[in-house]
Design a protein around this motif. Structure first.
Motif, mmCIF file in Angstrom:
data_model
loop_
_atom_site.group_PDB
_atom_site.id
_atom_site.type_symbol
_atom_site.label_atom_id
_atom_site.label_comp_id
_atom_site.label_asym_id
_atom_site.label_seq_id
_atom_site.Cartn_x
_atom_site.Cartn_y
_atom_site.Cartn_z
ATOM 1 N N ASP A 1 13.857 13.516 -45.867
ATOM 2 C CA ASP A 1 14.417 12.833 -47.030
ATOM 3 C C ASP A 1 15.940 12.843 -46.947
ATOM 4 O O ASP A 1 16.548 13.857 -46.596
ATOM 5 C CB ASP A 1 13.998 13.529 -48.318
ATOM 6 C CG ASP A 1 12.516 13.387 -48.613
ATOM 7 O OD1 ASP A 1 11.840 12.608 -47.925
ATOM 8 O OD2 ASP A 1 12.037 14.078 -49.536
ATOM 9 N N LYS A 2 16.550 11.722 -47.274
ATOM 10 C CA LYS A 2 18.011 11.590 -47.308
ATOM 11 C C LYS A 2 18.678 12.099 -46.033
ATOM 12 O O LYS A 2 19.712 12.762 -46.079
ATOM 13 C CB LYS A 2 18.579 12.274 -48.545
ATOM 14 C CG LYS A 2 18.128 11.596 -49.831
ATOM 15 C CD LYS A 2 18.915 12.067 -51.000
ATOM 16 C CE LYS A 2 18.512 11.241 -52.221
ATOM 17 N NZ LYS A 2 19.334 11.527 -53.364
ATOM 18 N N SER A 3 18.071 11.783 -44.900
ATOM 19 C CA SER A 3 18.670 12.143 -43.618
ATOM 20 C C SER A 3 18.826 10.890 -42.762
ATOM 21 O O SER A 3 18.163 9.886 -42.989
ATOM 22 C CB SER A 3 17.822 13.188 -42.890
ATOM 23 O OG SER A 3 16.587 12.632 -42.494
ATOM 24 N N VAL A 4 19.743 10.978 -41.799
ATOM 25 C CA VAL A 4 19.996 9.867 -40.881
ATOM 26 C C VAL A 4 20.195 10.418 -39.476
ATOM 27 O O VAL A 4 20.422 11.613 -39.289
ATOM 28 C CB VAL A 4 21.264 9.063 -41.268
ATOM 29 C CG1 VAL A 4 21.071 8.319 -42.566
ATOM 30 C CG2 VAL A 4 22.492 9.948 -41.314
ATOM 31 N N HIS A 5 20.106 9.520 -38.519
ATOM 32 C CA HIS A 5 20.486 9.843 -37.144
ATOM 33 C C HIS A 5 21.128 8.610 -36.522
ATOM 34 O O HIS A 5 20.969 7.499 -37.032
ATOM 35 C CB HIS A 5 19.288 10.338 -36.323
ATOM 36 C CG HIS A 5 18.210 9.317 -36.132
ATOM 37 N ND1 HIS A 5 16.976 9.411 -36.723
ATOM 38 C CD2 HIS A 5 18.176 8.167 -35.421
ATOM 39 C CE1 HIS A 5 16.224 8.389 -36.365
ATOM 40 N NE2 HIS A 5 16.935 7.614 -35.583
ATOM 41 N N PRO A 6 21.884 8.807 -35.436
ATOM 42 C CA PRO A 6 22.456 7.643 -34.765
ATOM 43 C C PRO A 6 21.334 6.711 -34.305
ATOM 44 O O PRO A 6 20.300 7.179 -33.827
ATOM 45 C CB PRO A 6 23.182 8.234 -33.558
ATOM 46 C CG PRO A 6 23.366 9.675 -33.874
ATOM 47 C CD PRO A 6 22.229 10.055 -34.767
ATOM 48 N N THR A 7 21.499 5.413 -34.501
ATOM 49 C CA THR A 7 20.501 4.454 -34.041
ATOM 50 C C THR A 7 20.335 4.608 -32.538
ATOM 51 O O THR A 7 21.318 4.676 -31.797
ATOM 52 C CB THR A 7 20.926 3.025 -34.402
ATOM 53 O OG1 THR A 7 21.038 2.952 -35.824
ATOM 54 C CG2 THR A 7 19.924 1.998 -33.918
ATOM 55 N N THR A 8 19.091 4.692 -32.107
ATOM 56 C CA THR A 8 18.809 4.924 -30.699
ATOM 57 C C THR A 8 17.558 4.171 -30.267
ATOM 58 O O THR A 8 16.856 3.588 -31.104
ATOM 59 C CB THR A 8 18.677 6.440 -30.420
ATOM 60 O OG1 THR A 8 18.601 6.646 -29.017
ATOM 61 C CG2 THR A 8 17.457 7.035 -31.090
ATOM 62 N N THR A 9 17.272 4.191 -28.998
ATOM 63 C CA THR A 9 16.122 3.493 -28.435
ATOM 64 C C THR A 9 14.859 3.859 -29.205
ATOM 65 O O THR A 9 14.603 5.033 -29.468
ATOM 66 C CB THR A 9 15.960 3.856 -26.950
ATOM 67 O OG1 THR A 9 17.192 3.523 -26.284
ATOM 68 C CG2 THR A 9 14.822 3.104 -26.307
ATOM 69 N N GLY A 10 14.100 2.850 -29.591
ATOM 70 C CA GLY A 10 12.873 3.052 -30.345
ATOM 71 C C GLY A 10 13.022 2.768 -31.831
ATOM 72 O O GLY A 10 12.033 2.544 -32.517
ATOM 73 N N ASP A 11 14.239 2.767 -32.345
ATOM 74 C CA ASP A 11 14.440 2.456 -33.757
ATOM 75 C C ASP A 11 14.239 0.965 -33.991
ATOM 76 O O ASP A 11 14.652 0.139 -33.178
ATOM 77 C CB ASP A 11 15.842 2.872 -34.218
ATOM 78 C CG ASP A 11 16.002 4.373 -34.308
ATOM 79 O OD1 ASP A 11 14.984 5.073 -34.506
ATOM 80 O OD2 ASP A 11 17.141 4.861 -34.180
ATOM 81 N N ALA A 12 13.609 0.632 -35.124
ATOM 82 C CA ALA A 12 13.298 -0.759 -35.419
ATOM 83 C C ALA A 12 14.199 -1.364 -36.491
ATOM 84 O O ALA A 12 14.107 -2.551 -36.768
ATOM 85 C CB ALA A 12 11.843 -0.887 -35.845
#
Length: 149
Positions: free
Chosen positions: A49-60
């Protein structure tokens, strides 16, 4: 103690991740989940919840753009460390480094492996960013203003 003996004649126009103007913007706070998050790059919803990560391979999809901050407790000068609270712009205008030449008014895409914004054709490894447009033109690797609506 070292002394600074040289100075720039002109200040830089902007930095990646810097909010571009004073119009209304929506900026949310999220916890950086699993890897350092550079300023001015695409971010994706994390697993928590309320977390993020750098956009990376596999993200849609993407959530927004990481905002430059002086308030982060980081060991580097160019991003948020894992576990820090990041400011994420989801609506407004922000400076980013162009991934390829861009022109004002063009549609926006993001390369998921790098989180970099450009105008490449959407397809494998490149996502279209809905409701986004380039505000300014720039050469590959130069700063440009990106508008998220």
């Amino acid at each position: 103690m070292a002394l600074q003996t040289t100075y720039l004649d002109d200040m830089p126009v902007a930095y990646a991740g810097m909010v571009a103007n004073t119009e209304l913007a929506d900026i949310i706070s999220r916890t950086v989940e699993d890897a350092a998050l550079p300023f001015g790059k695409a971010v994706t919803q994390g697993t928590g919840d309320k977390s993020v990560h750098p956009t990376t391979t596999g993200d849609a999809s993407t959530l927004g753009v990481s905002v430059l901050s002086n308030a982060t407790e980081n060991s580097t000068v160019n991003g948020y460390p894992q576990g820090d609270t990041a400011a994420i712009l989801i609506k407004g205008v922000i400076w980013v480094t162009a991934d390829g030449a861009v022109a004002a008014g063009d549609d926006v895409t993001v390369t998921v492996a790098t989180g970099a914004y450009g105008t490449k054709a959407a397809g494998a490894g490149v996502l279209a960013v809905p409701n986004a447009r380039w505000e300014t033109s720039a050469a590959d690797g130069a700063l440009a203003q990106l508008r998220l609506k």
